[in-house]
Scaffold this motif. Structure first.
Motif, PDB file in Angstrom:
ATOM      1  N   ARG A 135       0.824  -1.214   0.000  1.00  0.00           N
ATOM      2  CA  ARG A 135       0.000   0.000   0.000  1.00  0.00           C
ATOM      3  C   ARG A 135       0.857   1.263   0.000  1.00  0.00           C
ATOM      4  N   PHE A 136       2.044   1.175   0.592  1.00  0.00           N
ATOM      5  CA  PHE A 136       2.953   2.319   0.579  1.00  0.00           C
ATOM      6  C   PHE A 136       3.886   2.285  -0.626  1.00  0.00           C
ATOM      7  N   ASP A 137       3.608   1.361  -1.575  1.00  0.00           N
ATOM      8  CA  ASP A 137       4.397   1.233  -2.811  1.00  0.00           C
ATOM      9  C   ASP A 137       5.884   1.024  -2.526  1.00  0.00           C
ATOM     10  N   MET A 138       6.170   0.291  -1.467  1.00  0.00           N
ATOM     11  CA  MET A 138       7.562   0.002  -1.121  1.00  0.00           C
ATOM     12  C   MET A 138       8.055  -1.296  -1.753  1.00  0.00           C
ATOM     13  N   ILE A 139       7.146  -2.158  -2.149  1.00  0.00           N
ATOM     14  CA  ILE A 139       7.506  -3.405  -2.811  1.00  0.00           C
ATOM     15  C   ILE A 139       6.519  -3.675  -3.931  1.00  0.00           C
ATOM     16  N   GLU A 140       6.968  -4.433  -4.925  1.00  0.00           N
ATOM     17  CA  GLU A 140       6.091  -4.849  -6.016  1.00  0.00           C
ATOM     18  C   GLU A 140       5.645  -6.289  -5.823  1.00  0.00           C
ATOM     19  N   ARG A 141       6.534  -7.095  -5.300  1.00  0.00           N
ATOM     20  CA  ARG A 141       6.221  -8.492  -5.023  1.00  0.00           C
ATOM     21  C   ARG A 141       6.341  -8.743  -3.520  1.00  0.00           C
ATOM     22  N   PRO A 142       5.575  -9.671  -3.024  1.00  0.00           N
ATOM     23  CA  PRO A 142       5.653  -9.947  -1.582  1.00  0.00           C
ATOM     24  C   PRO A 142       7.028 -10.478  -1.186  1.00  0.00           C
ATOM     25  N   ILE A 143       7.486 -10.041  -0.025  1.00  0.00           N
ATOM     26  CA  ILE A 143       8.750 -10.523   0.532  1.00  0.00           C
ATOM     27  C   ILE A 143       8.498 -11.873   1.187  1.00  0.00           C
ATOM     28  N   LYS A 144       9.277 -12.842   0.825  1.00  0.00           N
ATOM     29  CA  LYS A 144       9.095 -14.186   1.367  1.00  0.00           C
ATOM     30  C   LYS A 144       9.640 -14.245   2.791  1.00  0.00           C
TER      31      LYS A 144
END
Length: 283
Positions: A135-144
């Motif tokens: 939501r804060f546009d800090m990642i594009e893909r989820p961090i595993k």
């Protein structure tokens, strides 16, 4: 009569200790020397075949290495967090100290399964942390974070830090506050006071807390089983698989005994190393 009185007073605890701990350990040790056949089940033989299978297979070395590495990292992080926190608690007003003690003990008041499931909700690919970062546009893909050693360490630190804080706090309570004031009056700065005065007196608590945290982390089951799953296996989950999945109880018992002996050996060696070589480092 006076000589036997202590034994009579401690007899109930000794009986409970023997029945609930020593007897199961002896039965597990005896079971580890039996053999197993997938068609005939457990055979009451006596041999070292199970131990040879474990100690000659690199697969088990990887599992034990992962187990002790997770326990070691958890212990180091818990010490880095717990030692300053115990020092701050010691300097708090009694009312706020009581409140902080309740906060510290909070994770211990929750079931380990409930607590671990809460971490699973936080660390999942669609969990709270990843959704917040998206939501804060800090990642594009989820961090595993699920099914990783890091996720297991994070959850273990959450529950192990209270043990470290309480151990260090108990050690610092024996400290004379006048020593800090004397060092400050001689021109020592806050860091020097902490390094030369506080830390040496906290070392017994750090040592005892580290031993508790390491042993509990190395033998933890629920947290690695839920957050590690089938991908990140540790010694405790391997014992569980051998007992309930493959039904090879003797091999599972051998793994459990090896884990117990290894943890005890590491704890004894750690204790002697710290006491003999590092007792005077900060003095």
């Amino acid at each position: 009569m006076i000589g036997t009185r202590p034994w009579l007073l401690s007899a109930p605890a000794l009986v409970l200790f023997l029945v609930m701990l020593v007897t199961p350990l002896i039965m597990t040790a005896v079971l580890s020397f039996n053999s197993f056949d997938f068609y005939g089940g457990i055979k009451p033989t006596f041999g070292l075949g199970n131990y040879a299978d474990v100690l000659s297979d690199s697969y088990f070395y990887e599992i034990f290495g992962r187990t002790f590495m997770i326990a070691l990292v958890t212990t180091v992080i818990a010490a880095l967090i717990g030692t300053p926190q115990a020092y701050f608690m010691l300097r708090m007003h009694p009312f706020w100290r009581s409140v902080m003690i309740l906060v510290v003990l909070g994770p211990l008041l929750i079931s380990v399964v409930v607590r671990t499931l809460g971490w699973a909700i936080l660390l999942g690919n669609n969990g709270v942390i990843n959704e917040a970062l998206r939501r804060f546009d800090m990642i594009e893909r989820p961090i595993k974070m699920m099914y990783t050693s890091g996720g297991i360490v994070l959850a273990l630190v959450h529950v192990m830090v209270p043990f470290m804080i309480l151990a260090v706090w108990a050690a610092l309570q024996r400290q004379d506050p006048a020593t800090e004031k004397a060092a400050e009056s001689l021109g020592a700065g806050p860091f020097t006071v902490f390094r030369r005065i506080v830390l040496p007196q906290a070392m017994p608590g750090i040592l005892s807390g580290s031993l508790i945290v390491f042993s509990l982390s190395a033998s933890a089951f629920a947290t690695p089983a839920i957050l590690g799953g089938r991908r990140v296996k540790v010694a405790s989950t391997t014992v569980y698989d051998e007992f309930l999945n493959t039904l090879n109880w003797p091999l599972g018992a051998a793994i459990a005994i090896i884990l117990l002996v290894a943890v005890l050996a590491i704890m004894v060696a750690w204790n002697r190393l710290v006491e003999k070589r590092f007792a005077g480092v900060f003095q």
